[in-house]
Design an enzyme around this catalytic site. Structure first.
Site, PDB file in Angstrom:
ATOM      1  N   CYS A 182     104.135 -10.858  93.355  1.00  0.00           N
ATOM      2  CA  CYS A 182     105.473 -11.389  93.064  1.00  0.00           C
ATOM      3  C   CYS A 182     105.421 -12.885  93.314  1.00  0.00           C
ATOM      4  CB  CYS A 182     106.501 -10.717  93.967  1.00  0.00           C
ATOM      5  SG  CYS A 182     108.161 -11.445  93.911  1.00  0.00           S
ATOM      6  N   CYS A 204     106.771 -14.892  86.279  1.00  0.00           N
ATOM      7  CA  CYS A 204     107.300 -13.787  87.087  1.00  0.00           C
ATOM      8  C   CYS A 204     106.551 -12.548  86.648  1.00  0.00           C
ATOM      9  CB  CYS A 204     108.806 -13.627  86.857  1.00  0.00           C
ATOM     10  SG  CYS A 204     109.523 -12.115  87.581  1.00  0.00           S
TER      11      CYS A 204
END
Length: 259
Positions: free
Chosen positions: A70, A182
């Site tokens: 992440c 992302c």
């Protein structure tokens, strides 16, 4: 070897897919912090706390390495995690450096898609300052795309309308590369390739992250079409429906397109 991957939701499965392809004999534990997904709209102190709580839970397992799959969690907490634990911990970084190199050859600009929090933190701004000598990098927050992904919303018409709204007023002819900053965003790679002009290349950080993982654990990252290891899914709220969602999302990634 058992390797853990961690994200707020299903985004990190894009990294897991690459890890499975390149480390087909290893076992993986995938942990999603479903109590707090998404991270990109939270405050920095909140994300730091959520990451620490989740990693504390993960570290109760027998694992030999951890991938923080992440970008937002990496930016917020990776240094503290590395100071706390003595196993290899690999983070994510938007692939700005390779994108800038490619843009120089093409004489065009780079556009980075990421969450609002990732784009606001010093880890990202310092990265851009370090590699963007010619000021060719632009950034765009796409927080809604994380929600689309978490809902397994892959309808082309809906996603195309969303991107048309976000990119209205942007001259895409100026760009040669878009960075998917992302881990949720590569779910839309094939759709974006259909929507965007053909001269634009899409890149993300999964490949570089797995390469770094391999170098730290001493494994040879040999691409494979088969996988013989074991995968275990966990989530912070223990919701069986979300565990099923992770399995379905991983299947989507493996069968619909190649990252």
């Amino acid at each position: 070897m058992r390797i853990a991957l961690f994200d707020s939701g299903i985004g990190g499965l894009t990294v897991l897919t690459e890890a499975m392809r390149r480390l087909p004999k290893e076992d993986f534990l995938y942990f999603a912090d479903t109590l707090h997904v998404p991270y990109g709209t939270k405050t920095l102190p909140e994300v730091k706390r959520f990451v620490q709580e989740s990693v504390n839970t993960i570290m109760q397992e027998e694992i030999q390495a951890l991938v923080v799959a992440c970008n937002t969690a990496t930016s917020a907490a990776i240094e503290e995690l590395r100071r706390t634990y003595d196993i290899p911990i690999i983070g994510m970084e938007p692939a700005v450096k390779p994108a800038v190199k490619r843009s120089q050859a093409a004489g065009k600009r780079v556009l980075v898609f990421a969450t609002s929090l990732t784009l606001s933190l010093s880890k990202y701004t310092d990265l851009v300052a370090r590699v963007d000598d010619h000021k060719v990098v632009d950034s765009m927050p796409l927080p809604e795309l994380v929600q689309y992904c978490e809902q397994l919303q892959f309808d082309r018409d809906e996603i195309e309308r969303y991107f048309n709204r976000k990119l209205s007023g942007i001259d895409l002819a100026q760009y040669s590369t878009i960075v998917l900053g992302c881990t949720h965003f590569p779910y839309y790679k094939s759709l974006l390739q259909q929507i965007l002009p053909p001269h634009i290349e899409l890149i993300d950080g999964s490949h570089g992250t797995v390469e770094r993982l391999c170098s730290l654990i001493g494994c040879s990252a040999t691409p494979s079409k088969g996988y013989s290891g074991h995968i275990e899914f966990r989530c912070s709220d223990g919701n069986p429906a979300y565990l099923d969602k992770m399995a379905r999302a991983l299947d989507y990634l493996q069968t619909q397109y190649t990252l």
